[in-house]
Scaffold this motif. Sequence first.
Motif, PDB file in Angstrom:
ATOM      1  N   GLU A  43     -24.065  16.910   2.908  1.00  0.00           N
ATOM      2  CA  GLU A  43     -22.717  17.141   3.462  1.00  0.00           C
ATOM      3  C   GLU A  43     -22.770  17.129   4.986  1.00  0.00           C
ATOM      4  OE1 GLU A  43     -20.797  20.808   2.186  1.00  0.00           O
ATOM      5  OE2 GLU A  43     -21.127  20.179   0.101  1.00  0.00           O
ATOM      6  N   ASP A  44     -23.788  17.805   5.537  1.00  0.00           N
ATOM      7  CA  ASP A  44     -23.949  17.875   6.986  1.00  0.00           C
ATOM      8  C   ASP A  44     -24.226  16.489   7.569  1.00  0.00           C
ATOM      9  OD1 ASP A  44     -24.459  19.223   9.558  1.00  0.00           O
ATOM     10  OD2 ASP A  44     -26.519  18.546   9.195  1.00  0.00           O
ATOM     11  N   ALA A  45     -25.074  15.725   6.880  1.00  0.00           N
ATOM     12  CA  ALA A  45     -25.406  14.368   7.349  1.00  0.00           C
ATOM     13  C   ALA A  45     -24.134  13.514   7.385  1.00  0.00           C
ATOM     14  CB  ALA A  45     -26.454  13.742   6.437  1.00  0.00           C
ATOM     15  N   ASP A  46     -23.309  13.671   6.367  1.00  0.00           N
ATOM     16  CA  ASP A  46     -22.068  12.921   6.267  1.00  0.00           C
ATOM     17  C   ASP A  46     -21.144  13.264   7.445  1.00  0.00           C
ATOM     18  OD1 ASP A  46     -20.824  11.011   4.809  1.00  0.00           O
ATOM     19  OD2 ASP A  46     -19.560  12.440   3.710  1.00  0.00           O
ATOM     20  N   ARG A  47     -21.014  14.570   7.691  1.00  0.00           N
ATOM     21  CA  ARG A  47     -20.141  15.050   8.768  1.00  0.00           C
ATOM     22  C   ARG A  47     -20.583  14.482  10.124  1.00  0.00           C
ATOM     23  NH1 ARG A  47     -20.684  19.086  12.273  1.00  0.00           N
ATOM     24  NH2 ARG A  47     -22.587  19.858  11.329  1.00  0.00           N
TER      25      ARG A  47
ATOM     26  N   LYS B  93     -22.391   3.255   1.951  1.00  0.00           N
ATOM     27  CA  LYS B  93     -22.127   2.617   0.649  1.00  0.00           C
ATOM     28  C   LYS B  93     -22.199   3.626  -0.491  1.00  0.00           C
ATOM     29  CE  LYS B  93     -23.999  -1.870   2.035  1.00  0.00           C
ATOM     30  NZ  LYS B  93     -25.306  -2.520   2.058  1.00  0.00           N
ATOM     31  N   LYS B  94     -22.747   4.809  -0.188  1.00  0.00           N
ATOM     32  CA  LYS B  94     -22.956   5.839  -1.202  1.00  0.00           C
ATOM     33  C   LYS B  94     -23.808   5.309  -2.345  1.00  0.00           C
ATOM     34  CE  LYS B  94     -18.819   8.542  -0.127  1.00  0.00           C
ATOM     35  NZ  LYS B  94     -19.424   8.932   1.137  1.00  0.00           N
ATOM     36  N   GLU B  95     -24.871   4.594  -1.969  1.00  0.00           N
ATOM     37  CA  GLU B  95     -25.804   4.080  -2.969  1.00  0.00           C
ATOM     38  C   GLU B  95     -27.187   4.599  -2.615  1.00  0.00           C
ATOM     39  OE1 GLU B  95     -23.613  -0.264  -3.232  1.00  0.00           O
ATOM     40  OE2 GLU B  95     -25.641  -0.114  -2.401  1.00  0.00           O
ATOM     41  N   GLN B  96     -28.019   4.747  -3.631  1.00  0.00           N
ATOM     42  CA  GLN B  96     -29.386   5.123  -3.307  1.00  0.00           C
ATOM     43  C   GLN B  96     -30.385   4.411  -4.196  1.00  0.00           C
ATOM     44  OE1 GLN B  96     -28.717   9.358  -3.618  1.00  0.00           O
ATOM     45  NE2 GLN B  96     -30.095   9.451  -5.398  1.00  0.00           N
ATOM     46  N   ALA B  97     -31.636   4.303  -3.661  1.00  0.00           N
ATOM     47  CA  ALA B  97     -32.675   3.590  -4.385  1.00  0.00           C
ATOM     48  C   ALA B  97     -34.012   4.254  -4.110  1.00  0.00           C
ATOM     49  CB  ALA B  97     -32.706   2.132  -3.918  1.00  0.00           C
ATOM     50  N   ILE B  98     -34.964   4.008  -4.968  1.00  0.00           N
ATOM     51  CA  ILE B  98     -36.319   4.531  -4.726  1.00  0.00           C
ATOM     52  C   ILE B  98     -37.102   3.464  -3.965  1.00  0.00           C
ATOM     53  CG2 ILE B  98     -38.453   5.287  -5.841  1.00  0.00           C
ATOM     54  CD1 ILE B  98     -36.654   6.457  -8.056  1.00  0.00           C
ATOM     55  N   VAL B  99     -37.666   3.887  -2.842  1.00  0.00           N
ATOM     56  CA  VAL B  99     -38.359   2.921  -1.972  1.00  0.00           C
ATOM     57  C   VAL B  99     -39.765   3.452  -1.709  1.00  0.00           C
ATOM     58  CG1 VAL B  99     -38.354   1.816   0.317  1.00  0.00           C
ATOM     59  CG2 VAL B  99     -36.192   2.267  -0.867  1.00  0.00           C
ATOM     60  N   LYS B 100     -40.777   2.571  -1.800  1.00  0.00           N
ATOM     61  CA  LYS B 100     -42.156   2.943  -1.473  1.00  0.00           C
ATOM     62  C   LYS B 100     -42.228   3.348   0.002  1.00  0.00           C
ATOM     63  CE  LYS B 100     -44.633   1.627  -5.171  1.00  0.00           C
ATOM     64  NZ  LYS B 100     -44.978   2.719  -6.079  1.00  0.00           N
ATOM     65  N   ILE B 101     -43.013   4.383   0.323  1.00  0.00           N
ATOM     66  CA  ILE B 101     -43.128   4.829   1.719  1.00  0.00           C
ATOM     67  C   ILE B 101     -43.643   3.686   2.596  1.00  0.00           C
ATOM     68  CG2 ILE B 101     -44.331   6.440   3.271  1.00  0.00           C
ATOM     69  CD1 ILE B 101     -44.310   8.421   0.889  1.00  0.00           C
ATOM     70  N   SER B 102     -44.584   2.916   2.050  1.00  0.00           N
ATOM     71  CA  SER B 102     -45.161   1.815   2.849  1.00  0.00           C
ATOM     72  C   SER B 102     -44.091   0.758   3.180  1.00  0.00           C
ATOM     73  CB  SER B 102     -46.317   1.169   2.098  1.00  0.00           C
ATOM     74  OG  SER B 102     -45.838   0.726   0.844  1.00  0.00           O
ATOM     75  N   GLU B 103     -43.048   0.685   2.338  1.00  0.00           N
ATOM     76  CA  GLU B 103     -42.004  -0.330   2.598  1.00  0.00           C
ATOM     77  C   GLU B 103     -40.802   0.236   3.355  1.00  0.00           C
ATOM     78  OE1 GLU B 103     -41.160  -1.801  -1.286  1.00  0.00           O
ATOM     79  OE2 GLU B 103     -43.220  -2.554  -1.505  1.00  0.00           O
ATOM     80  N   LEU B 104     -40.856   1.548   3.611  1.00  0.00           N
ATOM     81  CA  LEU B 104     -39.701   2.206   4.228  1.00  0.00           C
ATOM     82  C   LEU B 104     -39.346   1.623   5.620  1.00  0.00           C
ATOM     83  CD1 LEU B 104     -37.803   4.363   3.297  1.00  0.00           C
ATOM     84  CD2 LEU B 104     -39.386   6.094   4.146  1.00  0.00           C
ATOM     85  N   PRO B 105     -40.355   1.466   6.508  1.00  0.00           N
ATOM     86  CA  PRO B 105     -39.985   0.944   7.842  1.00  0.00           C
ATOM     87  C   PRO B 105     -39.289  -0.408   7.749  1.00  0.00           C
ATOM     88  CG  PRO B 105     -42.240   1.765   7.864  1.00  0.00           C
ATOM     89  CD  PRO B 105     -41.780   1.785   6.431  1.00  0.00           C
ATOM     90  N   ALA B 106     -39.841  -1.317   6.945  1.00  0.00           N
ATOM     91  CA  ALA B 106     -39.257  -2.657   6.852  1.00  0.00           C
ATOM     92  C   ALA B 106     -37.870  -2.588   6.223  1.00  0.00           C
ATOM     93  CB  ALA B 106     -40.172  -3.561   6.032  1.00  0.00           C
TER      94      ALA B 106
END
Length: 432
Positions: free
Chosen positions: A382-386, A412-425
Motif C-alpha cells: 500500500e505504501d509503495a503504491d502511495r 500493471k498489477k501483475e507479478q511473476a517469479i524471477v530468478k535472482i540472477s535474472e533480476l537485473p536484466a
Amino acid sequence: MSAFKPVRGMRDFLPEEAKIMRYIESQARKTAKLYGYKEIITPVVEPYELVTAKVGEEVRLRMYAFEDLSGRKVALRPEFTASVARLMATTLRNEPKPLRLFCVGSLYRYDEPQKGRFREFWQSNFELMGSDKPEADAEILLLTNYLMKSIGLKNYKFKVGHVGVLRGILSQEGLAEDTQNQAMQRMDKKLYEEAIKIVREAGASEKGIQTLQKLVNLRGEDAAKVLEDLMKAVGDYAEAVEAVKNLGEILSIVAGASEGLNITVDAGFARGLEYYTGMIFEVYVPELDIALAGGGRYNRLVELFGGEPTPAVGVAHGIDRMMLALQEQKAEVNLREAPLVMIIPVNERLYTEALRIAEILRTKNIPVEFEVMGRKVSKALEDADRRGVDHVIIVGEKELREKAVVLRDMRKKEQAIVKISELPATLKLQVS
Ligand code: AMP
C-alpha cells in the motif's frame, strides 16, 4: 524554545525544488562541456578587500562581511568574477590563453528579500579570459542562449548595451571615474534624472548632457537601426564611436551564428558592477521583471588585482531565477528519473538476503529502496503504491529456495517469479 525557521532571505529547497535546481545546474555543466569551459571551485569566504574592490556600491553595501577569529576582514562571496580574476592574477597567470573557466555555487548578498531576490542564491558562471575579440563576447551570448533554451525556457530576451558608449562620453567630458560610477549606478536603476544631475554638476557640457539624454531613450529590437541612431548621437565622442562599432561587430556575429535570438539594444543600459568596460547584457522573460542572467566584458580587473593585462568577458546565470521563470511559465521540466524499485522481505529472517539482493541491483545502477519500517507485505505494498513505486521485489522463503523472488509490476498489477540472477536484466528491460 520556539520552532526554528531559516534566517531571513535564506531558503530550504525541498526535493521537488532541489531537483529543478540541480537540473539547471546539470544543464549549465553540459553547456560548459559543449563550449570548452573547465570547472574550478573557489572558496565561499574571500578577503573583504578582494570582493569589494570593483563590485560597485550596490553590492558593497550588501556584503556579508565579518572578522574571522584571527581578526582578518573577510566576506562571503557576493559573485564569482573577483575570485576568478584573483586566480588569473596569481596561480593561473602564466596559463596559455584563452582560458575558459566555469564555476557554480552559492553567493551571498544582503538584498531586501522579495520574489526572485534572496540573500543566498546560486549562479553558474562562465569566464573567457585572454581575448579582446568580438567573437569572445559573442560566445558568451551564444552559450547563455544555449543554456536558456536547453532548460526549456520560452520567450526569453536579451538586453544588450555597451559600457564604453556612456564611459566614452563621460570621460571626454572630463568626469573622474568615481563620478562616472555614481552616474552609471543611477542609470542602472533607471534613475536617469539623477544621473543627468550628477553629470551636470560635475561640469559636463550642454552637448554632453543632450547626448546622454538621447541615449537613455534609445532602444529597440532592430539592432541595425538602433546602432545607426546611436552612431549619429555620439558622433563627436571618439571612444563612444569605437564602442558602438564594437557592439555592432558582436551583434552581427551573434545574428550570423544563431537565428531567432531576441535582442533589444539599449543605449542607456548600465550595470551595477563597476568592473565592466565593454559589451554588457542581461536576460529577461516577460513573466518576471528581474534579470535571469547578466554579464559583460571587463578588461581591466585582472590587472587591477596585480595580474597581466587580461581582456575578459563573462556571464553569471541566476539559477534560482531560472527556476522561478520555469515555474512561472509552467514549463514541463523533463526529468526522466529511473523508476523506483522497492524491496520487501516477507519476514525479519529474510532481511539479510533481501539487502544482499538490493546491493546487487545497485551495483547494476538500478535504484532500490529497502522497506525499513518492518511492515507486513500488504501494508508495505500500500505504501509503495502511495509513493509511486514502479516495481516491488518481494523476498519470500518459498521462492528463495529456488533462488528466486516475486517481482510485482505496480502499474500493471501483475507479478511473476524471477530468478535472482535474472533480476537485473529483467528490471533493466522494464526500466528502459
Ligand atoms: P550580477 O552578479 O548582479 O550580475 O547578477 C547575475 C545574476 O545573478 C542576476 O541576473 C540574477 O539572476 C542573479 N542574482 C543576483 N542577485 C540575486 C539575488 N539577490 N537573488 C537571486 N538571484 C540573484
